[in-house]
Design an enzyme around this catalytic site. Sequence first.
Site, PDB file in Angstrom:
ATOM      1  N   THR A  36       0.835  -1.209   0.000  1.00 61.24           N
ATOM      2  CA  THR A  36       0.000   0.000   0.000  1.00 61.24           C
ATOM      3  C   THR A  36       0.867   1.256   0.000  1.00 61.24           C
ATOM      4  O   THR A  36       0.401   2.312  -0.418  1.00 61.24           O
ATOM      5  CB  THR A  36      -0.890   0.034   1.256  1.00 61.24           C
ATOM      6  OG1 THR A  36      -0.076  -0.284   2.382  1.00 61.24           O
ATOM      7  CG2 THR A  36      -2.024  -0.969   1.161  1.00 61.24           C
ATOM      8  N   SER A 124      13.405  -6.110   6.583  1.00 66.45           N
ATOM      9  CA  SER A 124      14.007  -4.835   6.178  1.00 66.45           C
ATOM     10  C   SER A 124      15.444  -4.634   6.593  1.00 66.45           C
ATOM     11  O   SER A 124      15.819  -3.564   7.081  1.00 66.45           O
ATOM     12  CB  SER A 124      13.207  -3.695   6.791  1.00 66.45           C
ATOM     13  OG  SER A 124      12.440  -3.138   5.831  1.00 66.45           O
ATOM     14  N   ASP A 170       9.607   1.080   4.895  1.00 66.88           N
ATOM     15  CA  ASP A 170      10.725   0.490   5.636  1.00 66.88           C
ATOM     16  C   ASP A 170      11.661   1.570   6.178  1.00 66.88           C
ATOM     17  O   ASP A 170      12.071   1.544   7.335  1.00 66.88           O
ATOM     18  CB  ASP A 170      11.517  -0.466   4.734  1.00 66.88           C
ATOM     19  CG  ASP A 170      10.635  -1.551   4.147  1.00 66.88           C
ATOM     20  OD1 ASP A 170       9.490  -1.687   4.602  1.00 66.88           O
ATOM     21  OD2 ASP A 170      11.090  -2.246   3.220  1.00 66.88           O
TER      22      ASP A 170
HETATM   23  C1  GLA Z   1       9.026  -3.984   0.697  1.00 69.87           C
HETATM   24  C2  GLA Z   1       9.194  -2.527   0.305  1.00 69.87           C
HETATM   25  C3  GLA Z   1       8.182  -1.630   1.030  1.00 69.87           C
HETATM   26  C4  GLA Z   1       6.763  -2.178   0.890  1.00 69.87           C
HETATM   27  C5  GLA Z   1       6.724  -3.664   1.222  1.00 69.87           C
HETATM   28  C6  GLA Z   1       5.365  -4.266   0.964  1.00 69.87           C
HETATM   29  O1  GLA Z   1       9.350  -4.153   2.048  1.00 69.87           O
HETATM   30  O2  GLA Z   1      10.487  -2.065   0.609  1.00 69.87           O
HETATM   31  O3  GLA Z   1       8.266  -0.320   0.537  1.00 69.87           O
HETATM   32  O4  GLA Z   1       6.230  -1.911  -0.377  1.00 69.87           O
HETATM   33  O5  GLA Z   1       7.687  -4.398   0.481  1.00 69.87           O
HETATM   34  O6  GLA Z   1       4.428  -3.691   1.802  1.00 69.87           O
END
Ligand code: GLA
Length: 380
Positions: A36, A124, A170
């Site tokens: 999103t 992340s 993230d």
């Molecule tokens: C990865 C991306 C984020 C986000 C997620 C899904 O972590 O880095 O920006 O789009 O996927 O929500």
Amino acid sequence: MTPADRAVAAFAARFPGQPSATVRSPGRVNLIGDHTDYNQGFVLPLAIDRTVRIALRPRDDDTVRVWSDHADEWAEFSLHSLARGSGWSAYLQGVSDELLKLGLRLTGWEGVIISDIPPGAGLSSSAALELGAAMAFAVVSGFEWEPVEMALLCQRAENDWVGVNCGIMDQLICATGEVDRALLIDCRDLTRSPAPIPPEVAIVVLDTGTRRNLVGSVYNERRESCETAAKALGVPALRDLDIETLESRRDRLDPVVYRRARHVINENQRTLRMTEYLEGGELVGAGHLMQQSHVSLRDDFEVSSEALNAMTVAALRSPGCYGARMTGGGFGGSCVALVGAEAVAAFQTEALERYHAAVGLRGTIIPIRASSGVSFELLD
Ligand code: GLA
């Protein structure tokens, strides 16, 4: 030994003398609201106590020289001749490039990076590395740290240097996370509202042990589909649509693009509702939303995997589970579950057993606590 002490010890193993500072940069887990963020919608992540740590000191030239314990190798580059490449050094160089574009006078530095964020687990580790590197530069170069601006800068580094068109979630949660809270982030204006984690539940991260790199994957393609949908429906971003409008204009969209848009629109609503449920302690309702989110990511957005589906089912059937879903970009990595605090131990054992019985893989529980955003400490 604390993680900061471990970073200092890792420094001592590679350099003579002492580091002048340590940096702490957290990973994250997203409770709900996936795919999103780049649609200018809502997300509900928390920064976690799994972190990247850097022990460092300034240099008197423009060289950055860093040892990564995880990669088991050195990276070395001059701030005046950055080179695009792959691997972990690309994150450092991308951040350097963006900082230089701001016209900042950067000082070189040397140090070591350690991390207990498993890479590729959907927690992340890359954003943590980016923000950690940016903070390392702030410490040695002495520029002012503005968290939102730095999150945006690190996102640009990932988009332009690393080539993943990620959203802002993230980097922003890594920069602004809060202890014991999730943050509802509006990815349009980047405002953040803390959401409580009720004391009677625990947030449990279940790593499937499967990995998929986002670079060169379908991530960028998903983002394009969303942008195609927004354009065809005449709105700046999918954030601006409700489900009724989508249904009434369905014939303008290719069926696959329609499903991608449906996920985003419903997921935004779920994320807002989940925040209300957490505030009201409505755990059953919150759990249902997580279920619906998983199904939507699996069927409409198609970013789940057999392992993520199996882990979600295993979690749901285990004691005390209110809800479970894949978390993050997808295709591998981790699930997140909301579990009654008293049942956590039994839940963890049973969920991993069920997962193993279903797919023959060993998953892992990653214990987490909501923690604060990136920070540094000066050493004497
Ligand atoms: C990865 C991306 C984020 C986000 C997620 C899904 O972590 O880095 O920006 O789009 O996927 O929500």
